[in-house]
Design a protein around this motif. Structure first.
Motif, mmCIF file in Angstrom:
data_model
loop_
_atom_site.group_PDB
_atom_site.id
_atom_site.type_symbol
_atom_site.label_atom_id
_atom_site.label_comp_id
_atom_site.label_asym_id
_atom_site.label_seq_id
_atom_site.Cartn_x
_atom_site.Cartn_y
_atom_site.Cartn_z
ATOM 1 N N TYR A 14 42.977 39.652 -82.639
ATOM 2 C CA TYR A 14 44.085 39.805 -81.720
ATOM 3 C C TYR A 14 43.866 41.060 -80.923
ATOM 4 N N GLU A 15 43.810 41.941 -81.249
ATOM 5 C CA GLU A 15 43.505 43.415 -80.732
ATOM 6 C C GLU A 15 41.962 43.297 -79.858
ATOM 7 N N MET A 16 41.110 42.633 -80.180
ATOM 8 C CA MET A 16 39.766 42.596 -79.532
ATOM 9 C C MET A 16 40.216 41.693 -78.104
ATOM 10 N N LEU A 29 45.282 34.054 -69.641
ATOM 11 C CA LEU A 29 44.959 34.329 -71.143
ATOM 12 C C LEU A 29 46.196 34.715 -71.964
ATOM 13 N N ASP A 30 46.705 34.008 -72.758
ATOM 14 C CA ASP A 30 47.699 34.477 -73.817
ATOM 15 C C ASP A 30 47.039 34.567 -75.137
ATOM 16 N N ILE A 31 47.717 35.224 -76.131
ATOM 17 C CA ILE A 31 47.211 35.304 -77.303
ATOM 18 C C ILE A 31 48.235 35.408 -78.340
ATOM 19 N N GLU A 32 48.021 34.544 -79.540
ATOM 20 C CA GLU A 32 49.125 34.220 -80.587
ATOM 21 C C GLU A 32 48.345 34.308 -81.880
ATOM 22 N N ILE A 33 48.811 35.097 -82.934
ATOM 23 C CA ILE A 33 48.278 34.939 -84.315
ATOM 24 C C ILE A 33 48.775 33.939 -85.080
ATOM 25 N N GLY A 34 47.781 33.178 -85.598
ATOM 26 C CA GLY A 34 48.274 31.907 -86.663
ATOM 27 C C GLY A 34 46.945 31.346 -87.249
ATOM 28 N N ASN A 35 46.722 31.271 -88.407
ATOM 29 C CA ASN A 35 45.856 30.842 -89.228
ATOM 30 C C ASN A 35 46.057 29.406 -89.790
ATOM 31 N N LEU A 36 44.919 28.507 -90.009
ATOM 32 C CA LEU A 36 45.150 27.184 -90.424
ATOM 33 C C LEU A 36 46.420 26.510 -89.859
ATOM 34 N N TYR A 37 47.168 26.060 -90.772
ATOM 35 C CA TYR A 37 48.295 25.194 -90.373
ATOM 36 C C TYR A 37 49.363 25.887 -89.484
ATOM 37 N N GLU A 38 49.496 27.280 -89.666
ATOM 38 C CA GLU A 38 50.390 28.115 -88.803
ATOM 39 C C GLU A 38 49.822 27.999 -87.391
ATOM 40 N N GLU A 474 39.283 44.534 -96.774
ATOM 41 C CA GLU A 474 40.844 44.081 -96.397
ATOM 42 C C GLU A 474 41.095 44.345 -95.009
ATOM 43 N N LEU A 475 40.701 45.608 -94.495
ATOM 44 C CA LEU A 475 41.002 46.266 -93.343
ATOM 45 C C LEU A 475 40.451 45.590 -92.266
ATOM 46 N N HIS A 476 39.430 45.129 -92.255
ATOM 47 C CA HIS A 476 38.752 44.268 -90.963
ATOM 48 C C HIS A 476 39.387 43.216 -90.197
ATOM 49 N N PRO A 477 39.972 42.264 -91.124
ATOM 50 C CA PRO A 477 40.572 41.294 -90.405
ATOM 51 C C PRO A 477 41.996 41.710 -89.669
ATOM 52 N N LYS A 478 42.478 43.008 -90.486
ATOM 53 C CA LYS A 478 43.683 43.633 -89.825
ATOM 54 C C LYS A 478 43.599 44.422 -88.648
ATOM 55 N N TYR A 479 42.548 45.156 -88.384
ATOM 56 C CA TYR A 479 42.388 46.031 -87.263
ATOM 57 C C TYR A 479 40.999 45.671 -86.564
ATOM 58 N N GLY A 480 40.109 45.042 -87.005
ATOM 59 C CA GLY A 480 38.885 44.443 -86.355
ATOM 60 C C GLY A 480 37.997 45.649 -85.849
ATOM 61 N N ASN A 481 38.021 46.936 -86.295
ATOM 62 C CA ASN A 481 36.872 47.960 -85.717
ATOM 63 C C ASN A 481 35.547 47.685 -86.446
ATOM 64 N N GLY A 482 34.994 48.744 -86.272
ATOM 65 C CA GLY A 482 33.365 48.491 -86.570
ATOM 66 C C GLY A 482 32.920 49.043 -87.994
ATOM 67 N N VAL A 483 34.047 49.814 -88.659
ATOM 68 C CA VAL A 483 33.651 50.540 -90.069
ATOM 69 C C VAL A 483 32.962 49.551 -90.868
ATOM 70 N N VAL A 484 31.905 49.777 -91.673
ATOM 71 C CA VAL A 484 31.323 49.279 -92.642
ATOM 72 C C VAL A 484 31.007 49.969 -93.989
ATOM 73 N N GLY A 485 31.637 51.255 -93.845
ATOM 74 C CA GLY A 485 31.261 51.851 -95.121
ATOM 75 C C GLY A 485 31.778 53.333 -95.064
ATOM 76 N N THR A 486 31.201 54.065 -95.958
ATOM 77 C CA THR A 486 31.518 55.567 -95.964
ATOM 78 C C THR A 486 29.923 56.289 -96.226
ATOM 79 N N SER A 584 51.641 47.029 -87.938
ATOM 80 C CA SER A 584 50.574 46.676 -86.708
ATOM 81 C C SER A 584 51.153 47.259 -85.671
ATOM 82 N N THR A 585 52.659 47.025 -85.398
ATOM 83 C CA THR A 585 53.372 47.807 -84.273
ATOM 84 C C THR A 585 53.053 49.226 -84.418
ATOM 85 N N LEU A 586 53.386 49.662 -85.621
ATOM 86 C CA LEU A 586 53.452 51.201 -85.940
ATOM 87 C C LEU A 586 51.980 51.617 -85.331
ATOM 88 N N TRP A 587 50.898 50.991 -85.669
ATOM 89 C CA TRP A 587 49.548 51.350 -85.456
ATOM 90 C C TRP A 587 49.228 51.274 -83.859
#
Length: 591
Positions: A14-16, A29-38, A474-486, A584-587
């Motif tokens: 969504y952010e991207m 272009l309009d954007i909505e969040i919805g997975n599978l049957y949602e 777990e954070l990748h689907p939520k925020y979508g940035n490129g972090v892959v490790g530490t 998400s709004t807070l972020w």
């Protein structure tokens, strides 16, 4: 101008899409969040609202294609997307596998061979194959599953770590080009669907329409205000009502507990569908009408989707995992104890998931919010009998007053059939309280025959590396940035910290680092800075960051959010709750 709706299955995409939305031409272009049957439900509404094309991804796109007549474009997974996630998974210490449709696995298999990585790759032809494949992989010691949203969700239900292959900008731009081509071919609009509109016009009460496969195909605005669609769709009581109505083809009414309230639900058979009309049962609402806000929150119905698996390779956590396996073969009570923030609810949910069908309720009673007489109200309402197939998780049992302890023991003693399945938790072993008489001995002996001790994170530091990778995935689907490790030295900083808030505190810190990192790896300096802030003495009143009212509205808003975060010890969940917004709004407001 092409009127396109993008239905994304996770927040990071969504952010991207919002960034790309400012760059593209020829599109509204309009954007909505919805997975599978949602996502399917959102797509059907979009079709009725005059959209020319829908863009989605993976299994969600496939389901939408079957449900609407306008063009549906699938955001394809590129080799770059696969490579990025494989780079992340290299940091896991556990056996990994990639499971998905051929558009994912073909490129993934090639990349794994080139990089000489021992990651098993399995191809599916339909989503119904996923559960059987993952169950078999779990039996053979695989713990990390890489794939699309369907694969990741199934992995979590089975207690595995699911890592989502997220989409990059290149794949999105390709999908937009494909949307242009499809629009030139498919420019017609589907005719309006009058059935749902007529239902809305006739009744303002919550209404949901199900097809004969028991899937929710429409819900009105009032329904959305009262319920989350997944809770209703997954309710066994709702499923039975739909089945009976479809079989008898006659209108009927049932009283069903949903969303902490009792509802009179009238089911009306339609052509190929069942319409449900919801009306609150006001005569039986003591659970939400005792005058205190705490009483509303004393009981929660939880879903399996919000949980991650208990994770770690240390000897103490392996002992916990063995106990979970051992205690899951029977329905006896289990007492889980350990410091705050250490994952006691995750352990309880793991037992529930192994014992039960995931459609059975997982009901949380908050011990610190229960008031005298409330358990007796549950008996009057036949609450425990109604949900005997599920699990009652009594959280923070050590917070119960003496009166409620006695009420609870009476309930257990009078449950002759032993139908109620109890899981309880406390922050410490209560033997000292039992000896001093501040906790009921009979209650402790009844519920404490099977006990699990969750050691603090400082006593199992070797688990920190694995937990960090789980949280990043777990954070990748939520925020979508490129972090892959530490970086190794950053991980060493994390491992050296004592973590008084245990696993929950580690998770919050990783989320903070994830959001503020613009490169692929979290650096040592960033970790040191965040941990230094945690070590600062708690600030009081005027010592907190003052708010300058001379700035713009946006600047003042950001100051308020920052101050609330400080007051809540950087706990974003608590800060968002105080501010009345979601995380998400807070972020987004802090960006």
């Amino acid at each position: 101008m092409i009127k396109a709706l993008v239905i994304v299955p996770y927040e990071g995409l969504y952010e991207m899409m919002k960034e790309i939305q400012q760059e593209v031409k020829d599109f509204q272009l309009d954007i909505e969040i919805g997975n599978l049957y949602e996502g399917v439900a959102v797509a059907k509404e979009a079709e009725n609202n005059g959209y020319h094309v829908i863009i989605s991804r993976g299994g969600t796109a496939s389901l939408i294609q079957e449900a609407v007549s306008i063009p549906v474009i699938d955001i394809q997974v590129t080799g770059y997307d696969v490579l990025r996630i494989i780079t992340l998974v290299k940091g896991f210490s556990r056996k990994s596998a990639i499971v998905g449709f051929s558009n994912i696995t073909q490129g993934a298999a090639t990349i794994c061979k080139i990089l000489d990585l021992d990651i098993k790759t399995l191809t599916i032809s339909k989503d119904t194959e996923v559960k059987e494949i993952l169950t078999n992989l779990k039996k053979h010691g695989y713990e990390v599953i890489i794939g699309d949203v369907v694969t990741v969700q199934t992995a979590k239900q089975l207690g595995l770590t699911g890592v989502l292959i997220t989409s990059g900008k290149e794949a999105i731009m390709d999908a937009l080009e494909e949307a242009k081509r499809s629009y030139r071919i498919f420019s017609q609009l589907q005719q309006d669907v009058s059935l749902f509109q007529s239902i809305l016009d006739c009744n303002e009460q919550p209404i949901g329409v199900f097809n004969i496969e028991e899937k929710l195909v429409y819900r009105n605005e009032r329904f959305n205000q009262e319920f989350h669609w997944m809770i209703v769709e997954n309710s066994n009581d709702i499923k039975k009502l739909i089945q009976e109505t479809a079989l008898t083809k006659e209108k009927q009414t049932r009283t069903i507990h949903i969303n902490q309230s009792f509802w009179n639900i009238t089911a009306c058979p339609q052509d190929g569908a069942i319409a449900l009309f919801f009306e609150k049962n006001l005569s039986n609402q003591s659970a939400v009408q005792d005058g205190e806000r705490e009483a509303k929150n004393a009981i929660e119905f939880r879903t399996s989707a919000s949980y991650v698996s208990v994770s770690g390779k240390s000897e103490p956590i392996q002992k916990v995992l063995k106990q979970i396996e051992q205690y899951s073969v029977n329905d006896k009570a289990v007492w889980i104890y350990g410091e705050k923030g250490n994952g006691k609810e995750l352990a309880a949910h793991a037992i529930y998931a192994k014992r039960n069908n995931l459609y059975d309720p997982f009901i949380v009673l908050h011990g610190e919010l229960l008031r005298t007489g409330r358990l007796k109200d549950f008996i009057v309402e036949d609450f425990f009998q109604k949900y005997a197939n599920g699990v009652i998780y009594l959280k923070n049992i050590d917070h119960l007053s003496a009166d409620i302890q006695k009420e609870l023991f009476d309930i257990i003693k009078n449950d002759k059939s032993a139908k109620i399945k109890w899981l309880v938790s406390s922050e410490s072993n209560l033997e000292e309280k039992v000896k001093s008489g501040t906790f009921d001995r009979e209650l402790y002996q009844t519920l404490g025959q099977q006990k699990i001790y969750l050691p603090p994170l400082r006593e199992r530091r070797e688990d920190i590396e694995d937990l960090v990778h789980v949280f990043i995935s777990e954070l990748h689907p939520k925020y979508g940035n490129g972090v892959v490790g530490t970086r190794p030295d950053a991980l060493a900083e994390l491992a050296d910290y004592d973590w008084p808030g245990n696993v929950e505190q580690l998770k919050q810190v990783i989320e903070q680092l994830f959001k503020q990192t613009s490169s692929y790896y979290i650096e040592k300096e960033a970790v040191a800075a965040v941990l230094a802030r945690l070590e600062q003495p708690e600030k009081k009143d005027d010592a907190l960051t003052p708010i300058d009212l001379n700035g713009t509205l946006e600047e003042i808003e950001k100051q308020v959010i920052t101050k609330v975060l400080e007051e809540e010890g950087l706990n974003q969940s608590k800060a968002a709750k105080r501010l009345g917004i979601n995380r998400s709004t807070l972020w987004r407001k802090l960006k």
